[in-house]
Design an enzyme around this catalytic site. Structure first.
Site, PDB file in Angstrom:
ATOM      1  N   ARG A 143       0.719  -1.228  -0.062  1.00  0.00           N
ATOM      2  CA  ARG A 143      -0.184  -0.137  -0.121  1.00  0.00           C
ATOM      3  C   ARG A 143       0.909   1.321  -0.022  1.00  0.00           C
ATOM      4  NH1 ARG A 143      -3.577   3.013   4.183  1.00  0.00           N
ATOM      5  NH2 ARG A 143      -5.345   3.514   3.100  1.00  0.00           N
ATOM      6  N   ILE A 152      -7.276   7.605  -0.516  1.00  0.00           N
ATOM      7  CA  ILE A 152      -7.151   6.118  -0.816  1.00  0.00           C
ATOM      8  C   ILE A 152      -7.978   5.528   0.364  1.00  0.00           C
ATOM      9  CG2 ILE A 152      -4.892   6.221   0.662  1.00  0.00           C
ATOM     10  CD1 ILE A 152      -3.930   3.809  -1.003  1.00  0.00           C
ATOM     11  N   SER A 153      -8.695   4.737  -0.117  1.00  0.00           N
ATOM     12  CA  SER A 153      -9.474   4.046   0.873  1.00  0.00           C
ATOM     13  C   SER A 153      -8.919   3.270   2.161  1.00  0.00           C
ATOM     14  CB  SER A 153     -10.559   2.983   0.203  1.00  0.00           C
ATOM     15  OG  SER A 153     -11.049   3.524  -0.685  1.00  0.00           O
ATOM     16  N   GLN A 154      -9.631   3.401   3.226  1.00  0.00           N
ATOM     17  CA  GLN A 154      -9.316   2.697   4.275  1.00  0.00           C
ATOM     18  C   GLN A 154      -8.933   1.278   4.131  1.00  0.00           C
ATOM     19  OE1 GLN A 154     -12.320   2.870   7.346  1.00  0.00           O
ATOM     20  NE2 GLN A 154     -10.984   2.020   8.926  1.00  0.00           N
ATOM     21  N   PRO A 155      -8.121   0.568   4.617  1.00  0.00           N
ATOM     22  CA  PRO A 155      -8.020  -1.027   4.336  1.00  0.00           C
ATOM     23  C   PRO A 155      -9.032  -1.841   4.861  1.00  0.00           C
ATOM     24  CG  PRO A 155      -5.853   0.005   5.168  1.00  0.00           C
ATOM     25  CD  PRO A 155      -6.794   1.184   5.223  1.00  0.00           C
TER      26      PRO A 155
END
Ligand code: SAH
Length: 225
Positions: free
Chosen positions: A47, A73-76
């Site tokens: 990431r 960027i989206s949260q994992p």
């Protein structure tokens, strides 16, 4: 991913040690992500290559991070949860993604399904995402610069559709482009009031499941150069 790519994976890794990455996986598991394949793919997807170098030391925190152009960027956890929901009923071959952004969710998906069709409205984000996927040798993805409200009709239908920005309503075009039995994972709402939904194309009409409150950037209108 091939071993010869190790040098790419470790570029700029700095504080993002393997231990930090393992901690993220442990956390996702504790938060309820149970699909072992999803956890494994997140474990091996770097990431830190999807954010600015200045932020790479935070890449394995379970949080959204800025990627420019007012996007994140989206949260994992969200990437894991949405992937898990898509795959819940078994493997998928054709998946369309709306909102490529950094390409991180794209990279995760591309290792879980046969082919990914990813639509993004901001050209520069898409170009950068494309480069990252090539660097990582993830080649089962095609990109379209366009408006996600319209989907990608020419290549429909899709067995899965994932939307990584919040829509005020479920776009009709996306419902139309779902194959029979196909699954659409989409945040719906606006501002502070957003719900993650799973919509399935049944023999007759659609079933809908509401999965809880989420926080996404908005699904906007039209492509942007
Ligand atoms: N999954 C991405 C999330 C990016 S944020 C990641 O992890 O990096 C949401 C993305 O949706 C942004 O890149 C934004 O430009 C894009 N987006 C917003 N409205 C869109 C639309 N109508 N069509 C296509 N992409 C859109």
């Amino acid at each position: 991913m091939a071993r010869e790519q190790d040098h790419i994976l470790h570029r700029g890794i700095g504080m993002t040690s393997q231990r930090t990455r393992e901690r993220l996986i442990q956390r996702l598991y504790e938060e309820g992500i149970s699909n072992a394949k999803v956890l494994e793919v997140i474990r091996r997807t770097p990431r830190h290559l999807f954010v600015d170098e200045a932020l790479s030391h935070r890449a394995y925190e379970d949080t959204a991070l800025p990627i420019g152009h007012n996007q994140t960027i989206s949260q994992p956890y969200m990437v894991a949860r949405m992937s898990e929901l898509l795959l819940e009923a078994g493997p998928l071959d054709k998946v369309m993604e709306i909102g490529t952004g950094s390409g991180y969710q794209t990279a995760v998906l591309s290792q879980l399904v046969e082919r990914v069709f990813s639509v993004e409205r901001i050209k520069v984000l898409q170009d950068r995402a494309k480069e990252r996927l090539v660097e990582l040798n993830l080649r089962n993805v095609v990109f379209r610069w366009g408006d996600g409200w319209e989907g990608w009709p020419a290549l429909a239908p899709y067995n899965g559709i994932i939307v990584t920005a919040v829509a005020t309503d479920v776009p009709q075009a996306l419902l139309d482009q779902l194959a029979p039995g196909g699954r659409l994972v989409i945040p719906v709402g606006s501002g502070e009031v957003q719900q993650l939904m799973l919509i399935i194309r049944e023999e007759q009409g659609f079933s809908r499941r509401v999965l809880g409150a989420v926080r996404f950037v908005p699904l906007l209108n039209g492509p942007l150069a």
